[in-house]
Each structure stands twice: as structure tokens, then as C-alpha cells.
Write an enzyme that holds these catalytic residues in place. Structure first.
Site, PDB file in Angstrom:
ATOM      1  CE  LYS A 177      -1.370   2.723   2.968  1.00  9.63           C
ATOM      2  NZ  LYS A 177      -1.099   3.905   2.120  1.00  9.63           N
ATOM      3  CD  GLU A 253      14.104   1.410   8.537  1.00  5.01           C
ATOM      4  OE1 GLU A 253      14.594   2.420   9.104  1.00  5.01           O
ATOM      5  OE2 GLU A 253      14.631   0.300   8.561  1.00  5.01           O
ATOM      6  CB  CYS A 287      13.204   9.724   7.986  1.00 14.14           C
ATOM      7  SG  CYS A 287      13.642   8.418   6.862  1.00 14.14           S
ATOM      8  CD  GLU A 388      10.976  13.292  10.743  1.00 13.16           C
ATOM      9  OE1 GLU A 388       9.860  12.889  11.148  1.00 13.16           O
ATOM     10  OE2 GLU A 388      11.700  12.614  10.018  1.00 13.16           O
TER      11      GLU A 388
HETATM   12  P1  ADP Z   1       3.744  11.100   6.758  1.00 12.45           P
HETATM   13  O1  ADP Z   1       3.454  12.006   7.904  1.00 12.45           O
HETATM   14  O2  ADP Z   1       5.130  11.130   6.289  1.00 12.45           O
HETATM   15  O3  ADP Z   1       2.737  11.148   5.645  1.00 12.45           O
HETATM   16  P2  ADP Z   1       2.515   8.697   7.702  1.00 12.45           P
HETATM   17  O4  ADP Z   1       3.053   7.805   8.765  1.00 12.45           O
HETATM   18  O5  ADP Z   1       1.237   9.391   7.954  1.00 12.45           O
HETATM   19  O6  ADP Z   1       3.708   9.671   7.403  1.00 12.45           O
HETATM   20  O7  ADP Z   1       2.378   7.906   6.340  1.00 12.45           O
HETATM   21  C1  ADP Z   1       3.230   6.886   5.928  1.00 12.45           C
HETATM   22  C2  ADP Z   1       2.422   5.763   5.338  1.00 12.45           C
HETATM   23  O8  ADP Z   1       1.564   5.255   6.351  1.00 12.45           O
HETATM   24  C3  ADP Z   1       1.505   6.165   4.185  1.00 12.45           C
HETATM   25  O9  ADP Z   1       1.466   5.116   3.258  1.00 12.45           O
HETATM   26  C4  ADP Z   1       0.158   6.331   4.868  1.00 12.45           C
HETATM   27  O10 ADP Z   1      -0.918   6.131   3.996  1.00 12.45           O
HETATM   28  C5  ADP Z   1       0.235   5.217   5.889  1.00 12.45           C
HETATM   29  N1  ADP Z   1      -0.676   5.369   7.027  1.00 12.45           N
HETATM   30  C6  ADP Z   1      -1.081   6.502   7.634  1.00 12.45           C
HETATM   31  N2  ADP Z   1      -1.926   6.226   8.642  1.00 12.45           N
HETATM   32  C7  ADP Z   1      -2.073   4.870   8.681  1.00 12.45           C
HETATM   33  C8  ADP Z   1      -2.809   3.951   9.486  1.00 12.45           C
HETATM   34  N3  ADP Z   1      -3.586   4.364  10.466  1.00 12.45           N
HETATM   35  N4  ADP Z   1      -2.710   2.629   9.222  1.00 12.45           N
HETATM   36  C9  ADP Z   1      -1.912   2.186   8.223  1.00 12.45           C
HETATM   37  N5  ADP Z   1      -1.198   3.000   7.431  1.00 12.45           N
HETATM   38  C10 ADP Z   1      -1.258   4.318   7.653  1.00 12.45           C
END
Ligand code: ADP
Length: 484
Positions: A177, A253, A287, A388
Site C-alpha cells: 500500500k 523505519e 527522515c 522533525e
Molecule cells: P507522513 O506524515 O510522512 O505522511 P505517515 O506515517 O502518515 O507519514 O504515512 C506513511 C504511510 O503510512 C503512508 O502510506 C500512509 O498512507 C500510511 N498510514 C497513515 N496512517 C495509517 C494507518 N492508520 N494505518 C496504516 N497505514 C497508515
């Protein structure tokens, strides 16, 4: 964007298709705001179908001899390199980074296929001396099973291959995903995987704008044996908590807050080159980006002058234009965070040496551009020292002695990357050993390579990607005790 030839669909069990709900969402250019494509907005039901496809083919894929699996991986690498230019353009269009960086990322992403195709042949076991004469003790390694991979938008190609390559090399099957901001690069990569001819279900792709629903399915579906994630510490914790329910394997990560230290015995020109690469690459959205630059007070003036001179020469613009070195920030949320960090620092006494403002004039009007910035007089209590920033902002902090700066550098819940510049070899070893970080760049602003382990201490993650260690994450250890 008419030139873009993507499938605009998800890839499940070797077939392209839309979401079960029929819903889609749109992907936008961060440089122009223009709508690029619509992609499927998959839900838990689609995720479940992809997981089942991955599970079904697992026995077939894991049974192949490692060199046979490696052949597929080498082919994926070759096709990626052959299509480097087209892939780089898709990447820049949806993510914003300058085209030369996107080309570099595609090459870096392809290199994970090379590295892990080779490593797959070296998944060695062990024999252990027994305590009695009539027993033989053996250890073998086997693939974990179905891996659910979740990737971020800052490296839309490399974060995908850094997970998929070792997973497939180990004999696992995958459901990916990608981030909702950058699904088009992932779709283009899966177009290549289709051509490679992986058995149906070995690699599956689902795109969604609601990561929570799909994420829940990944956590709750017992067929998923491992979650491989790159993203924020907040979401990483949520996944780790969720994975605990079925004791699924996790590889995480997460965020970083890299200190970058310039000692009085540093080669200042090299330190400036390192700081520019570490801070302004990908608009400061990595990061492992330098988030805090500590400079010894005796060289602060000289270093600052050289750094500001370089920063003022950076060309801001649409990453698709040749010559641009700093593109737009990914989205409104990311843009606001950078603005807030700079405003907060200035309100608390920081001085802006260059930049310090968003750009909204002329060609910048529709994107989210922030001028490359250098701040000085940074003090404890400013948000930029604790969170960050993920933007093109270099905050400078003066320090007096080694012990003090090491303590400041380690004073954070993060522990991903740290950098320092010094020409004193004893200091190099001493400081590298004391920094509580998983990656240390000593006189090096760009340490990440496929053959070395990448990962963090503390709240920056669990496990390592890349390197010899990278494939181990996807392997179970099995002990066989044989009585003769
Ligand atoms: P950023 O702040 O860099 O966008 P995120 O951690 O929100 O970092 O996003 C990184 C990945 O995690 C993306 O693919 C996002 O769609 C996914 N993501 C965000 N929230 C969730 C969640 N609750 N469960 C699974 N995946 C998630």
C-alpha cells in the site's frame, strides 16, 4: 498529465482492476496543484483479496530455488533502469523532487533488486555441535510468509523496492500500500513487475486514500505474517500496537531528528557540501535529513558564511524543469509545518540569515514552495529543535565542547541518523561510538546505500532495511534437532 501512461488501477493476483467500491481518488502535482490521475480508493475488502492472492501463491514462490527467484529480481532491475527516465518523470510529477534526484532515486531503487537478488543466494543456515553423540543440530532459515508493506511519499520508488526486493528474495509474497500522495510511481513499478512475469499474487498493489481501513485489515487478517512500514513514528507505534495482537513480525523505519555537528577541526568546505546534501535534498523531506546543525563557536562565522552563500544559489521551482534544485513541499500539511517551525523559532528569537518565507509569487502561486532557509540563534524550547521539520530549513546552533554537543545530539527520542565533520581520527571514532543513532555519517552527508543496514535506535524504528541484515527481517529461524 496526459503524457503519463499508467494503468491507474490496482494489481491483485496478477490482474489489474479498480476498487470493489468503484471509488477513486485523485493525485495532484505539488508544484502546480494540477490533477494528474485518478486511482482506485481501495478498502479492507480489496486488501483481503490481495492478501489471499499473496497467501495462495506463497508455497509456489517460496519453494523456488534462490537463483530462480533472483532471475525475476534481476529482470525487474533491468526494466527499471531501461525505463529510468519515464519513471523519474512520473516520480517528480507526483512528488515534486528535482528530476535529477528522481533519476538518482530510480537507480537507487533498482539497486535493491540487485543487492537482494544476490543476497538471496547467501541465506545460510548453521550446524551446531550437539551435547550427545547421537544427535545432529541444524538451523535453517525460511521466509516469514505474506508481508504487508506500507510506504511513504518521500521516496515513492526506493521505499517500495527496499521492502519488496528483500521480501521476494527471501521467498515471501507481498501486498503493498503506497502513500496516497504518490501512488503513480508504485503503479508504474507494478507495470514492470507484471512484465517480469512473477507468478500471479507474488506482488500485489492496492491504493487508497483511507490508510486506516486497509491498515486494519493488514493487522487483523491472520494470513499477514509481517508488517513492513516506513513513515511517521506515530503511525509506526499504532501498527506495532496492532501487530502485537497476533504477534506479527514488524519492521519499522520511523521518524528522525538528525543532528549534524561541525567540529572546530572539520574541513569546512566538505562540511558545507555535506550539510547541503543532507539538508536540502528532497526539499529537506527525508527522515535522515539534518534537522539541527551544531557548529563549534570558533568556526560558526566561517561555516555560516559559506553555507548561506551556497543556499542563496539554490534554484527553487517545479522539479520537472531542468536546473531546479529545490522543488515544492508535498502537501498543505507539510507546508504548514515548515511555516510553523520557522515562525515559532523567529518568535522565540531566531534570526533569518536567508529565506524564511513561503514563495507564492508568479510560477510559485499554485504550489507549496518554501524558500531555502538558514536560521541562527536557535535555542532550546524552539519546536525546530524537538520535532522533525521536513523542509528546507537549516537551523544553526553554536556549541563549545565535545561532551556538551554529544549530549545535546542524543537528547531526543529519535535515533535514526547523525552526522559530524572532523579531521581528527580519534575524535571520529570516539564521537561515532557515543552517538545513539543507527546511521552515522562521518564526513559524509549521504550515507544511505543498498549494501549497508539502514534503521534507527529508540523511537526511530525496529529492524533494518538494506545490507546483509535487510533480508533477515523476512526470514524465520528454524532449529531442527535430528536424532540418529
Ligand atoms: P507522513 O506524515 O510522512 O505522511 P505517515 O506515517 O502518515 O507519514 O504515512 C506513511 C504511510 O503510512 C503512508 O502510506 C500512509 O498512507 C500510511 N498510514 C497513515 N496512517 C495509517 C494507518 N492508520 N494505518 C496504516 N497505514 C497508515
Amino acid at each position: 498529465m496526459p503524457a503519463m501512461q499508467s494503468q491507474r488501477q490496482n494489481y491483485i493476483g496478477g490482474k489489474w482492476g479498480g476498487a470493489a467500491s468503484g471509488r477513486t481518488f485523485s493525485v495532484h502535482s505539488p508544484a502546480t496543484g494540477e490533477e494528474l490521475e485518478h486511482v482506485p480508493d481501495a478498502g479492507p475488502q480489496d486488501a483481503a483479496r490481495a492478501i489471499e492472492a499473496a497467501h495462495r501463491v506463497f508455497p509456489e514462490w517460496s519453494k523456488l530455488a534462490a537463483p530462480e527467484r533472483a532471475t525475476f529480481l534481476f529482470k525487474a532491475r533491468d526494466l527499471m533502469l531501461e525505463r529510468k527516465e519515464a519513471l523519474a518523470r512520473i516520480l517528480t510529477a507526483e512528488q515534486g523532487k528535482p528530476l535529477y534526484e528522481a533519476r538518482g532515486e530510480i537507480a537507487y531503487a533498482a539497486a535493491f533488486f540487485t543487492w537482494f537478488a544476490e543476497e538471496s543466494k547467501r541465506v545460510y543456515g548453521e550446524t551446531i555441535p550437539a551435547t550427545v553423540p547421537h544427535k545432529r543440530l541444524m538451523v535453517i532459515k525460511q521466509p516469514v510468509g505474506v508481508v504487508a508493506a506500507i510506504t511513504p511519499w518521500n521516496f515513492p520508488a526506493a521505499m517500495v523496492t527496499r521492502k519488496i526486493a528483500p521480501a521476494l528474495a527471501a521467498g515471501c509474497t507481498v501486498v503493498l500500500k503506497p502513500a496516497e500522495q504518490t501512488p503513480l510511481t508504485a503503479i508504474a513499478l507494478f507495470k514492470i513487475f507484471e512484465e517480469v512475469g512473477f507468478p500471479a499474487g507474488v506482488a500485489n498493489l492496492i491504493t487508497t486514500q483511507d490508510p486506516r481501513g486497509v491498515g486494519r485489515e493488514f493487522l487483523e487478517n491472520p494470513l499477514v505474517r509481517m508488517i513492513a512500514f516506513t513513515g511517521s513514528t506515530e503511525v509506526g507505534k499504532l501498527l506495532m500496537r496492532g501487530a502485537a495482537e497476533q504477534v506479527k513480525r514488524v519492521s519499522l523505519e520511523l521518524g528522525g531528528h538528525a543532528p549534524f555537528i561541525v567540529f572546530d577541526d572539520a574541513d569546512l568546505d566538505k562540511a558545507v557540501v555535506g550539510a547541503m546534501a543532507s539538508k536540502f535534498r528532497n526539499m529537506g523531506q527525508t527522515c535522515i535529513c539534518a534537522n539541527r546543525i551544531y557548529v563549534h563557536e570558533s568556526v560558526l562565522e566561517a561555516f555560516t558564511a559559506k553555507l548561506v552563500e551556497q543556499v542563496e544559489q539554490l534554484k527553487l521551482g517545479n522539479g520537472l524543469e531542468e536546473g531546479v534544485q529545490v522543488g515544492p513541499l508535498i502537501d498543505e500539511q507539510g507546508f504548514k509545518k515548515v511555516c510553523t517551525h520557522v515562525e515559532d523559532a523567529v518568535a522565540k528569537g531566531a534570526r533569518v540569515l536567508t529565506g524564511g518565507q513561503p514563495r507564492t509569487d508568479g510560477p510559485f502561486a499554485q504550489g507549496r514552495f518554501f524558500s531555502p532557509t538558514v536560521l541562527t540563534d536557535i535555542r532550546k524550547g524552539m519546536r525546530i529543535l524537538e520535532e522533525e521539520t521536513f523542509g528546507p530549513v537549516a537551523p544553526l546552533i553554536a556549541f563549545r565542547d565535545e561532551a556538551e554537543v554529544i549530549q545535546a545530539a542524543n537528547d531526543t527520542p529519535y535515533g535514526l541518523a547523525a552526522y559530524f565533520f572532523s579531521q581528527n581520527v580519534s575524535r571520529c571514532i570516539r564521537v561515532a561510538e557515543q552517538l545513539e543513532y543507527g546511521i552515522i555519517g562521518v564526513n559524509d552527508g549521504m550515507p544511505a546505500v543498498p549494501q549497508a543496514p539502514f534503521g534507527g535506535f529508540k523511537e526511530s524504528g525496529v529492524g533494518r532495511e538494506g545490507g546483509r541484515e535487510g533480508i533477515e527481517e523476512f526470514l524465520e529461524v528454524k532449529f531442527i534437532s535430528l536424532g540418529l
